[in-house]
Design a protein around this motif. Structure first.
Motif, PDB file in Angstrom:
ATOM      1  N   GLN B   6       0.839  -1.193   0.000  1.00  0.00           N
ATOM      2  CA  GLN B   6       0.000   0.000   0.000  1.00  0.00           C
ATOM      3  C   GLN B   6       0.876   1.246   0.000  1.00  0.00           C
ATOM      4  O   GLN B   6       1.917   1.276   0.662  1.00  0.00           O
ATOM      5  N   ARG B  22      -3.455   3.717  -2.747  1.00  0.00           N
ATOM      6  CA  ARG B  22      -3.176   2.656  -3.708  1.00  0.00           C
ATOM      7  C   ARG B  22      -2.898   1.331  -3.017  1.00  0.00           C
ATOM      8  O   ARG B  22      -2.312   1.296  -1.935  1.00  0.00           O
ATOM      9  N   CYS B  23      -3.289   0.264  -3.692  1.00  0.00           N
ATOM     10  CA  CYS B  23      -3.090  -1.073  -3.140  1.00  0.00           C
ATOM     11  C   CYS B  23      -2.726  -2.040  -4.255  1.00  0.00           C
ATOM     12  O   CYS B  23      -3.458  -2.173  -5.241  1.00  0.00           O
ATOM     13  N   SER B  24      -1.599  -2.713  -4.082  1.00  0.00           N
ATOM     14  CA  SER B  24      -1.202  -3.777  -4.997  1.00  0.00           C
ATOM     15  C   SER B  24      -1.356  -5.099  -4.275  1.00  0.00           C
ATOM     16  O   SER B  24      -0.698  -5.324  -3.243  1.00  0.00           O
ATOM     17  N   PRO B  74      -2.658  -0.921  -9.771  1.00  0.00           N
ATOM     18  CA  PRO B  74      -3.169  -1.175  -8.434  1.00  0.00           C
ATOM     19  C   PRO B  74      -4.636  -0.795  -8.285  1.00  0.00           C
ATOM     20  O   PRO B  74      -5.219  -0.119  -9.127  1.00  0.00           O
TER      21      PRO B  74
END
Lengths: 113, 115
Positions: B6, B22-24, B74
């Motif tokens: 994140q 953002r989140c991957s 993401p």
């Protein structure tokens, strides 16, 4: 009906003692009950989980006890250590419809040396 | 074997600005969940997404909040016109493809502060 109630809110245990945290739920559709451990400034980490077809699950010093008829489950930490000091969250999940974890409010555990 | 990532880890915004989180997900995971944690409280579900689809947004506030998980890149949680009450830790979790959606792995979170 979607709630998971967790107690106590905070807990102080001496090193070597047993820490016990309790949770209760209402929705009988829940079929997966994980416990998460969270250290300050970090994300929750999965600790141990249980399904309602068993009454107990043990992993190292951590044990979940599950009472399906009472709709209650608890986390026992044996031989508690200062490194166990963290916030613990119980949660519930229903694979039959909802895809979200429903969390308890958390228990802040402090293990004193 | 990277976990859920994140960014940013900390975000400060003034009232009325926009916040983008953002989140991957973990490698091989195609399901993303966003949760919000207010101080001294448990995590509250916000939204569940799969690639290019919002599956469940029952926990999202009706206004100012939106989420997406595009085919590439993401997942984004967007908060428009932030207010002080939006100050919280926002956690992303991911899970493998259908069948084990209960095994959610969490990222380190983004701590949003609204001045």
């Amino acid at each position: 009906q979607q709630q998971v109630k967790q107690s106590p809110q905070s807990l102080i245990v001496q090193k070597g003692g047993i820490s016990i945290i309790n949770c209760a739920y209402e929705n009988t559709a829940f079929d997966y009950f994980p416990w998460y451990q969270q250290f300050p400034g970090k994300g929750p980490a999965l600790l141990i989980a249980i399904r309602p077809d068993v009454s107990e699950k043990k992993e190292g010093r951590f044990t979940i006890s599950f009472n399906k008829s009472a709709k209650q489950f608890s986390l026992h930490i044996m031989d508690s250590q200062p490194g166990d000091s963290a916030t613990y969250f119980c949660a519930a999940f229903s694979s039959g419809g909802y895809n979200k974890l429903i969390f308890g409010a958390g228990t802040r555990l402090a293990v004193h040396p | 074997n990277a976990g859920v990532m994140q960014n940013p880890r900390h975000l400060v915004r003034r009232r009325g600005q926009e916040a983008r989180l953002r989140c991957s997900p973990m490698k091989g995971h195609s399901h993303v969940y966003w949760y919000r944690q207010l101080p001294e409280e448990g995590l509250k579900f916000m939204v569940y997404l799969q690639k290019e689809n919002i599956i469940d947004e029952s926990g999202m506030p009706k206004e100012r909040f939106s989420a997406e998980f595009p085919k590439e890149g993401p997942s984004i949680l967007r908060i428009q016109q932030v207010v002080r009450g939006d100050s919280a830790a926002y956690f992303c979790a991911s899970s493998p493809p259908s069948g084990v959606a209960n095994e959610q792995f969490f990222g380190p979170g983004t701590r949003l502060t609204v001045l």
